[in-house]
Write a protein that holds these residues in place. Structure first.
Motif, mmCIF file in Angstrom:
data_model
loop_
_atom_site.group_PDB
_atom_site.id
_atom_site.type_symbol
_atom_site.label_atom_id
_atom_site.label_comp_id
_atom_site.label_asym_id
_atom_site.label_seq_id
_atom_site.Cartn_x
_atom_site.Cartn_y
_atom_site.Cartn_z
ATOM 1 N N LEU A 115 0.840 -1.204 0.000
ATOM 2 C CA LEU A 115 0.000 0.000 0.000
ATOM 3 C C LEU A 115 0.870 1.247 0.000
ATOM 4 O O LEU A 115 2.022 1.214 0.433
ATOM 5 N N ILE A 116 0.303 2.344 -0.458
ATOM 6 C CA ILE A 116 0.951 3.653 -0.333
ATOM 7 C C ILE A 116 -0.079 4.641 0.208
ATOM 8 O O ILE A 116 -1.182 4.740 -0.327
ATOM 9 N N PRO A 117 0.262 5.337 1.293
ATOM 10 C CA PRO A 117 -0.674 6.317 1.836
ATOM 11 C C PRO A 117 -0.615 7.636 1.058
ATOM 12 O O PRO A 117 0.460 8.125 0.708
ATOM 13 N N MET A 118 -1.786 8.194 0.794
ATOM 14 C CA MET A 118 -1.941 9.525 0.203
ATOM 15 C C MET A 118 -2.625 10.372 1.263
ATOM 16 O O MET A 118 -3.744 10.058 1.687
ATOM 17 N N ILE A 119 -1.953 11.438 1.704
ATOM 18 C CA ILE A 119 -2.417 12.218 2.832
ATOM 19 C C ILE A 119 -3.035 13.532 2.351
ATOM 20 O O ILE A 119 -2.395 14.295 1.619
ATOM 21 N N TRP A 130 5.043 6.350 3.052
ATOM 22 C CA TRP A 130 5.118 5.963 4.456
ATOM 23 C C TRP A 130 5.979 6.912 5.272
ATOM 24 O O TRP A 130 5.696 7.176 6.446
ATOM 25 N N GLU A 131 7.034 7.451 4.692
ATOM 26 C CA GLU A 131 7.902 8.358 5.428
ATOM 27 C C GLU A 131 7.126 9.601 5.870
ATOM 28 O O GLU A 131 7.176 10.009 7.034
ATOM 29 N N TYR A 132 6.387 10.194 4.945
ATOM 30 C CA TYR A 132 5.580 11.368 5.270
ATOM 31 C C TYR A 132 4.486 11.006 6.273
ATOM 32 O O TYR A 132 4.267 11.722 7.252
ATOM 33 N N PHE A 133 3.805 9.907 6.042
ATOM 34 C CA PHE A 133 2.714 9.474 6.925
ATOM 35 C C PHE A 133 3.223 9.277 8.352
ATOM 36 O O PHE A 133 2.613 9.773 9.315
#
Length: 142
Positions: A115-119, A130-133
């Protein structure tokens, strides 16, 4: 001699061709189904709806054989975003859409590395990955 050459040309023209009339029918995926995620098109400042349009509402994760005799397959798809979470940090509430990149291990489960989070803040993309999240959203200091 002329008949001999005519016979050779006739044999080469007629005997050298073969046609396979067996067809394999593969269903095309629905319009918003993506096989691969196009992360290069995603940049901060995009609206949430634009990110969803670029990444697609479904991602193709494989095929299933539906008719072995005729070799017909149907795509196996998963909805995107895979999941959505809200995180409150002070006065700000972030919406995080987790997009499925693809299946790395065929174990029937979706792991974080798939998965990749989009914030988003106020429906505008402020970060991804993930680093930003972990630094800005999940961290108590973010």
């Amino acid at each position: 001699m002329m008949k001999k050459w005519a016979m050779i040309i006739l044999c080469l023209t007629c005997g050298g061709c073969s046609v396979n009339y067996n067809t394999v029918e593969v269903q095309e995926p629905a319009p918003m189904v993506r096989r691969f995620i196009a992360l290069g098109d995603i940049r901060n400042g995009l609206k949430r709806s634009d990110v969803n349009s670029l990444l697609g509402q479904q991602v193709m994760i494989g095929y299933e054989l539906v008719d072995p005799e005729n070799q017909q397959y149907n795509p196996i798809t998963q909805k995107n975003p895979y999941k959505t979470e809200e995180h409150r940090r002070g006065e700000k509430t972030y919406t995080v859409d987790f997009y499925l990149l693809g299946i790395e291990t065929s174990d029937g489960q979706v792991s974080e590395k798939e998965l990749i989070p989009m914030i988003f803040y106020d429906d505008i993309l402020v970060g991804q990955g993930w680093e930003y999240f972990n630094a800005k959203v999940k961290s108590k200091n973010g």
